[in-house]
Design an enzyme around this catalytic site. Structure first.
Site, PDB file in Angstrom:
ATOM      1  N   HIS A   1      94.418  70.373 140.046  1.00  0.00           N
ATOM      2  CA  HIS A   1      93.260  69.705 140.675  1.00  0.00           C
ATOM      3  C   HIS A   1      92.096  70.686 140.692  1.00  0.00           C
ATOM      4  O   HIS A   1      91.858  71.394 141.673  1.00  0.00           O
ATOM      5  CB  HIS A   1      93.625  69.235 142.095  1.00  0.00           C
ATOM      6  CG  HIS A   1      92.565  68.378 142.727  1.00  0.00           C
ATOM      7  ND1 HIS A   1      92.849  67.461 143.715  1.00  0.00           N
ATOM      8  CD2 HIS A   1      91.232  68.292 142.512  1.00  0.00           C
ATOM      9  CE1 HIS A   1      91.719  66.849 144.083  1.00  0.00           C
ATOM     10  NE2 HIS A   1      90.725  67.357 143.371  1.00  0.00           N
TER      11      HIS A   1
ATOM     12  N   HIS B   1      88.051  70.693 139.068  1.00  0.00           N
ATOM     13  CA  HIS B   1      86.947  70.106 138.293  1.00  0.00           C
ATOM     14  C   HIS B   1      86.275  71.268 137.587  1.00  0.00           C
ATOM     15  O   HIS B   1      85.765  72.182 138.247  1.00  0.00           O
ATOM     16  CB  HIS B   1      85.964  69.392 139.223  1.00  0.00           C
ATOM     17  CG  HIS B   1      86.615  68.318 140.055  1.00  0.00           C
ATOM     18  ND1 HIS B   1      86.554  66.994 139.721  1.00  0.00           N
ATOM     19  CD2 HIS B   1      87.361  68.395 141.184  1.00  0.00           C
ATOM     20  CE1 HIS B   1      87.217  66.280 140.621  1.00  0.00           C
ATOM     21  NE2 HIS B   1      87.721  67.116 141.522  1.00  0.00           N
TER      22      HIS B   1
ATOM     23  N   HIS C   1      91.734  60.400 142.541  1.00  0.00           N
ATOM     24  CA  HIS C   1      91.442  60.871 143.882  1.00  0.00           C
ATOM     25  C   HIS C   1      91.611  59.667 144.817  1.00  0.00           C
ATOM     26  O   HIS C   1      91.072  58.579 144.537  1.00  0.00           O
ATOM     27  CB  HIS C   1      89.992  61.338 143.994  1.00  0.00           C
ATOM     28  CG  HIS C   1      89.718  62.686 143.385  1.00  0.00           C
ATOM     29  ND1 HIS C   1      90.059  63.001 142.099  1.00  0.00           N
ATOM     30  CD2 HIS C   1      89.128  63.794 143.911  1.00  0.00           C
ATOM     31  CE1 HIS C   1      89.686  64.259 141.852  1.00  0.00           C
ATOM     32  NE2 HIS C   1      89.118  64.763 142.937  1.00  0.00           N
TER      33      HIS C   1
ATOM     34  N   GLU D   1      91.115  60.995 150.305  1.00  0.00           N
ATOM     35  CA  GLU D   1      90.418  62.254 150.635  1.00  0.00           C
ATOM     36  C   GLU D   1      89.544  61.956 151.846  1.00  0.00           C
ATOM     37  O   GLU D   1      89.826  62.387 152.954  1.00  0.00           O
ATOM     38  CB  GLU D   1      89.577  62.727 149.440  1.00  0.00           C
ATOM     39  CG  GLU D   1      88.777  63.998 149.711  1.00  0.00           C
ATOM     40  CD  GLU D   1      87.809  64.363 148.567  1.00  0.00           C
ATOM     41  OE1 GLU D   1      87.500  63.506 147.727  1.00  0.00           O
ATOM     42  OE2 GLU D   1      87.334  65.528 148.565  1.00  0.00           O
TER      43      GLU D   1
ATOM     44  N   ASP E   1      90.156  72.443 143.566  1.00  0.00           N
ATOM     45  CA  ASP E   1      89.098  71.427 143.546  1.00  0.00           C
ATOM     46  C   ASP E   1      87.819  71.953 142.878  1.00  0.00           C
ATOM     47  O   ASP E   1      87.693  71.858 141.667  1.00  0.00           O
ATOM     48  CB  ASP E   1      88.832  70.905 144.964  1.00  0.00           C
ATOM     49  CG  ASP E   1      88.346  69.455 144.982  1.00  0.00           C
ATOM     50  OD1 ASP E   1      88.313  68.818 143.917  1.00  0.00           O
ATOM     51  OD2 ASP E   1      87.993  68.951 146.064  1.00  0.00           O
ATOM     52  N   ASP E   2      86.902  72.516 143.664  1.00  0.00           N
ATOM     53  CA  ASP E   2      85.620  73.020 143.131  1.00  0.00           C
ATOM     54  C   ASP E   2      85.416  74.444 143.658  1.00  0.00           C
ATOM     55  O   ASP E   2      84.632  74.675 144.582  1.00  0.00           O
ATOM     56  CB  ASP E   2      84.479  72.109 143.586  1.00  0.00           C
ATOM     57  CG  ASP E   2      84.701  70.682 143.127  1.00  0.00           C
ATOM     58  OD1 ASP E   2      84.515  70.402 141.934  1.00  0.00           O
ATOM     59  OD2 ASP E   2      85.108  69.856 143.966  1.00  0.00           O
TER      60      ASP E   2
HETATM   61  N1  ADE Z   1      84.184  65.610 142.238  1.00  0.00           N
HETATM   62  C1  ADE Z   1      84.267  66.945 142.352  1.00  0.00           C
HETATM   63  N2  ADE Z   1      84.909  67.273 143.475  1.00  0.00           N
HETATM   64  C2  ADE Z   1      85.265  66.121 144.089  1.00  0.00           C
HETATM   65  C3  ADE Z   1      85.964  65.800 145.272  1.00  0.00           C
HETATM   66  N3  ADE Z   1      86.445  66.729 146.093  1.00  0.00           N
HETATM   67  N4  ADE Z   1      86.125  64.504 145.584  1.00  0.00           N
HETATM   68  C4  ADE Z   1      85.651  63.548 144.778  1.00  0.00           C
HETATM   69  N5  ADE Z   1      84.992  63.796 143.657  1.00  0.00           N
HETATM   70  C5  ADE Z   1      84.800  65.073 143.306  1.00  0.00           C
HETATM   71 ZN    ZN Z   2      88.730  66.788 143.291  1.00  0.00          ZN
END
Ligand code: ADE
Ligand code: ZN
Length: 323
Positions: free
Chosen positions: A15, A17, A193, A196, A274-275
């Site tokens: 997970h 991006h 996703h 969340e 995630d990011d």
């Molecule tokens: N795109 C990038 N990070 C995300 C996240 N945490 N939730 C949904 N879309 C995303």
């Molecule tokens: Zn994500």
């Protein structure tokens, strides 16, 4: 080596991006190269804007920063910078999300996006294996998702799966039933996703309507006992991102994250980043957060790392090699 001198646990990153690995310094470097005007005077000012209150407040900055990604080489350099960090974190395999619509809407050809990411994956293949998961933006139309899948068809041999991301609430999985059905027919593995910010019901919908093989986040699944029983029975993987959940205020603080409850319920959870350029760190930082913030033991951390590998789309032989 970690600070304790032991090598990091072998793990898979499921997970992540790739656009979420765009570090502030790179935003400025690419903006200069491509003559893109930024609404920030310095890297520090940009970093100060990473003070998110919810998912949308993050997505606004995340999509705006992507304006600096213009060429095949930019995508190759972005993925290369990330893949270079994998061995030191024990990351042996990556299934990386990318958001083609966020780039094609700015006039970048999908072939440049996929080509650049693939160049980097091939370049680092001796150190880490990697695949691509094409994500549809759920706050855009189902018709646009269909068009995106059609545009990606010449590159299907480089893509392992399809995902669903962006603003969750108000955009249920059922909006994308048809495009996921087509993607599954093309041999792509479906993930999404769900749960969340959105309700547990979206996780159920992602399973029923999209046929997902993994749920990304899924933290709100814990609110629905019948859903938990189903996920446990099917050993459906949930790719949980603790630092992201804290920074986007999906949970009130790391000490109140539901991960311990999820693990105790028998859910197939693993931990991911995630990011990472936006949320305070990569895989190692997320493992440290659950160790220090939730008191996870070495045994529990080993379970999370093993789950990440067995939850990947690698074949059984490759899984056994990594365990
Ligand atoms: N795109 C990038 N990070 C995300 C996240 N945490 N939730 C949904 N879309 C995303
Ligand atoms: Zn994500």
């Amino acid at each position: 080596m970690t600070t304790t001198g032991t090598p990091p646990l072998p793990k898979a990153e499921l997970h992540l991006h790739i656009e979420g690995t765009l570090e502030p310094e790179t935003v400025f470097e690419l903006a200069r190269r491509h003559d893109v005007a930024l609404p920030y005077a310095s890297v520090e000012e940009l970093r100060a804007a990473y003070d998110f209150t919810d998912l949308q407040s993050f997505l606004d900055v995340y999509y705006a920063n992507m304006a600096v990604l213009r060429t095949r080489d930019d995508f190759a350099a972005l993925a290369s910078a990330y893949l270079r960090t994998c061995p030191e974190q024990g990351v042996r395999h990556v299934e990386m999300f990318f958001d083609p619509q966020a780039h094609t809407a700015r006039g970048v050809a999908i072939g440049d996006v996929i080509g650049g990411l693939t160049d980097a994956i091939e370049h680092h293949a001796d150190d880490v294996s990697a695949g691509l998961i094409l994500c549809f933006l759920r706050d855009r139309s189902a018709a646009e998702a269909e068009e995106t899948l059609r545009a990606a068809e010449p590159y299907l041999d480089r893509i392992v799966g399809v995902g669903l991301d962006s603003a969750e609430v108000g955009h249920p999985p059922s909006k994308f039933t048809s495009v996921f059905e087509r993607a599954r027919g093309l041999g792509l593995k479906p993930v999404a996703h769900a749960g969340e910010e959105g309700p547990a019901g979206y996780v159920t919908e992602a399973l029923d309507e999209l046929g997902v093989l993994r749920v990304d986040h899924g933290i709100r699944a814990i609110e629905d006992d019948a859903l938990v029983a189903r996920l446990v029975r099917d050993r459906t993987p949930l790719t949980v991102c603790p630092l992201s959940n804290v920074r986007l205020a999906c949970v009130p603080g790391i000490g109140l994250h539901p991960l311990p409850e999820m693990l105790a319920a028998g859910l197939n959870v693993s931990v991911h980043s995630d990011d990472p350029a936006y949320f305070g760190g990569y895989a190692d930082a997320n493992y440290a957060a659950v160790r220090e913030g939730l008191g996870f033991t070495d045994d529990q951390l080993r379970t999370l790392a093993a789950n990440s590998i067995t939850s990947s789309f690698l074949d059984d032989e490759a899984v056994q090699r990594l365990l």
